[in-house]
Design an enzyme around this catalytic site. Structure first.
Site, PDB file in Angstrom:
ATOM      1  N   LYS A 111      34.477  32.227 134.629  1.00 42.69           N
ATOM      2  CA  LYS A 111      34.437  32.018 133.089  1.00 42.69           C
ATOM      3  C   LYS A 111      35.368  30.983 132.747  1.00 42.69           C
ATOM      4  O   LYS A 111      36.412  30.967 133.421  1.00 42.69           O
ATOM      5  CB  LYS A 111      34.766  33.299 132.526  1.00 42.69           C
ATOM      6  CG  LYS A 111      33.769  34.359 132.212  1.00 42.69           C
ATOM      7  CD  LYS A 111      34.274  35.668 131.539  1.00 42.69           C
ATOM      8  CE  LYS A 111      33.308  36.915 131.448  1.00 42.69           C
ATOM      9  NZ  LYS A 111      31.983  36.459 130.939  1.00 42.69           N
TER      10      LYS A 111
ATOM     11  N   ARG B 259      25.450  44.913 134.695  1.00 42.39           N
ATOM     12  CA  ARG B 259      23.920  45.496 135.212  1.00 42.39           C
ATOM     13  C   ARG B 259      23.951  45.939 136.238  1.00 42.39           C
ATOM     14  O   ARG B 259      23.333  46.851 136.745  1.00 42.39           O
ATOM     15  CB  ARG B 259      22.889  44.337 134.719  1.00 42.39           C
ATOM     16  CG  ARG B 259      22.918  43.165 135.456  1.00 42.39           C
ATOM     17  CD  ARG B 259      22.303  41.960 134.709  1.00 42.39           C
ATOM     18  NE  ARG B 259      23.052  41.416 133.639  1.00 42.39           N
ATOM     19  CZ  ARG B 259      22.450  40.454 132.933  1.00 42.39           C
ATOM     20  NH1 ARG B 259      21.578  39.868 133.249  1.00 42.39           N
ATOM     21  NH2 ARG B 259      23.164  40.076 131.948  1.00 42.39           N
TER      22      ARG B 259
END
Ligand code: BES
Ligand code: MN
Ligand code: ZN
Length: 492
Positions: free
Chosen positions: A270, A344
């Site tokens: 990120k 996820r």
């Protein structure tokens, strides 16, 4: 904090401080106000009009009330339980920081605010009192401003129903436990440390706690969780907490929490401005622990399982990579398109396990997608569910607790199409548009079809930049009271 009933008048009050929450209409109808000449004078002079967000501290030198706090609620229309809870928390916090140990809070004049909400004023005062005092200050030496020591010890409420206030406090304690844990940085709460906290919680409340380490995770075929954890020096853990009621359980529920103790993004790292606050990526898991605390403290007659999928998402020579193909517990293969779509993956394995427990309902909580925060803002979480009954029950619970949810689509054939991978059963990340729906569709592939399942995407609502209402700066514990309320409903 003690919450007690008080049956004298405000003029007879000798406890020190009084907090008076007033709507604009209350100021107009002075005769309906609870007691105190001082209020009448101030309102008549126009010093206080009850405007929303306005407040006035009136130091008094005669009589029992030393500090009178007047707090405005705005117009009666639009003044519901949510506003009262937030305003109460704000007022109590202010009184506590200004060294008041005891405060009188008349609420009977606000009865209409509680009528449609579904919770009594006693429950709301319990929640507000239980939530208002917490700040994440344990690493600060200098305690000033919002970190000023909190002196409040007793709240007196005319007409209080003590059991309801206590119940409200239990809900608040569950949430605050989640906040305190989520606020801890990644260097303190690693997956192993999270497992230790779960063990301590289990010991305190008589829950059972099983922890799977890397070796066991391999044996148990939890390939997606292992992949996410592989880049970190702090290995992943699957934590299974169980609360078993004393009598025969009325229902069985499994709560699943995303427990990414820090999300750097992994090799798809990120940018730095997106990486700060990513210690909060374990908020789902912390919320699940909070709910288990609450379930045990409330003695619910529901069997509640908490599955925490804990890993740290880091870039290193041992990280999982883009293009890798990993196999989840149900045998399905996943092609990694983006290592930052890690939540996820850890949830996939945990949801397989949740399904194997064959519960009546599965609820997962996860700071899953920036897309959900973009869609709904910082005040409302996304609810994804195919079962209308479960969705409606959660929406009703969230309304009672003022943790706003918005139901999002859990089916979409066009987005479903984008889950296809050329080389595996599915990819882990899709196109930018509809990112929160893609993630929910991905998760649904790991839940057994006939089990009612709901997914709460709490990205955005999990963390506050500034103190607001019941929240202090930092982790919010959003979702704890809603899930606990839902479970209490199953238990009734
Ligand atoms: N933990 C983040 C989501 C997040 C974003 C939580 C902002 C709280 C605040 C999640 O793991 C993530 O990185 N999601 C990616 C998914 C993308 C790579 C498909 C995102 O939302 O950008
Ligand atoms: Mn991520
Ligand atoms: Zn994440």
């Amino acid at each position: 904090m003690d919450i007690r009933t008080y049956d004298g008048s405000m003029n007879e009050w000798r406890g020190g401080a009084a907090l008076l929450l007033l709507r604009e209409e209350d100021c107009a109808a002075l005769s309906a106000l609870p007691g105190a000449e001082a209020v009448r004078t101030l309102v008549e002079r126009g010093d206080f009009k009850g405007k929303k967000g306005s407040s006035l501290r009136v130091p008094l030198f005669e009589g029992g009330v030393k500090n009178l706090y007047l707090i405005g609620l705005g117009k009666a229309e639009g003044c519901g339980a949510a506003l009262v809870r937030d305003t109460l928390a704000w007022g109590l916090r202010m009184a506590g920081r200004q060294r008041n140990e005891s405060v009188l809070v008349p609420l009977t004049h606000l009865e209409p605010a509680f009528q449609e909400g579904g919770l009594s004023s006693s429950a709301i005062v319990g929640e507000a009192a239980g939530l208002c005092g917490y700040v994440f200050d344990k690493y600060k030496e200098k305690k000033e401003g919002e970190y000023e020591p909190f002196a409040l010890k007793e709240v007196f409420v005319p007409g209080l129903v003590p059991e309801e206030a206590r119940r409200g406090q239990t809900f608040a304690r569950a949430q605050t436990a989640a906040r305190a844990l989520a606020n801890e940085p990644g260097c303190v709460i690693t997956p192993e440390a999270l497992a230790e906290c779960a063990g301590a919680l289990a010991k305190e409340l008589g829950l059972s706690c099983e922890v799977w380490d890397e070796k066991r995770l391999k044996q148990e075929r939890m390939g997606a969780l292992l992949a996410v954890g592989s880049g970190s020096a702090n290995p992943p853990r699957l934590i299974h907490l169980t609360y078993t009621p004393k009598g025969k359980p009325k229902k069985k529920a499994v709560l699943v929490g995303k427990g990414i103790t820090f999300d750097s993004g992994g090799l798809d790292i990120k940018p730095s401005n997106f990486m700060t606050t990513m210690k909060g990526d374990k908020s789902g898991a912390c919320a699940v622990m909070g709910v288990l605390r609450g379930a045990a403290e409330l003695d619910l007659s529901v069997e509640v399982h908490g599955l925490l999928a804990a890993a740290e998402n880091m870039p290193s020579g041992s990280s999982y990579r883009p293009d890798d193909i990993v196999r989840a517990r149900n045998g399905k293969t996943i092609e990694i398109d983006n290592t930052d779509a890690e939540g996820r993956l850890v949830l996939a394995d945990a949801l397989c396990l949740a399904s194997e427990l064959e519960p009546d309902a599965i609820i997962d909580m996860a700071t899953l997608t920036g897309a959900c925060a973009v869609a709904l803002g910082k005040w409302r979480a996304g609810l994804f569910a195919r079962s209308d009954a479960l969705a409606d029950a959660l929406l009703a619970a969230s309304r009672r607790r003022s943790e706003p949810l918005w139901r999002m689509p859990a089916e979409d054939e066009h987005i479903e199409e984008t889950l296809k991978s050329p080389f595996a059963d599915m990819v882990n990340s899709g196109p930018r548009y509809g990112g929160a729906i893609f993630a929910a569709l991905f998760l649904s592939r790991f839940v057994k079809k006939d089990i009612p399942w709901a997914h709460l995407d709490i990205a955005g609502v999990d963390f506050m930049d500034k103190e607001w209402g019941v929240y202090s700066k930092g982790a919010t514990g959003f979702g704890v009271r809603t899930c606990l309320d839902y479970l209490a409903g199953l238990s009734a």
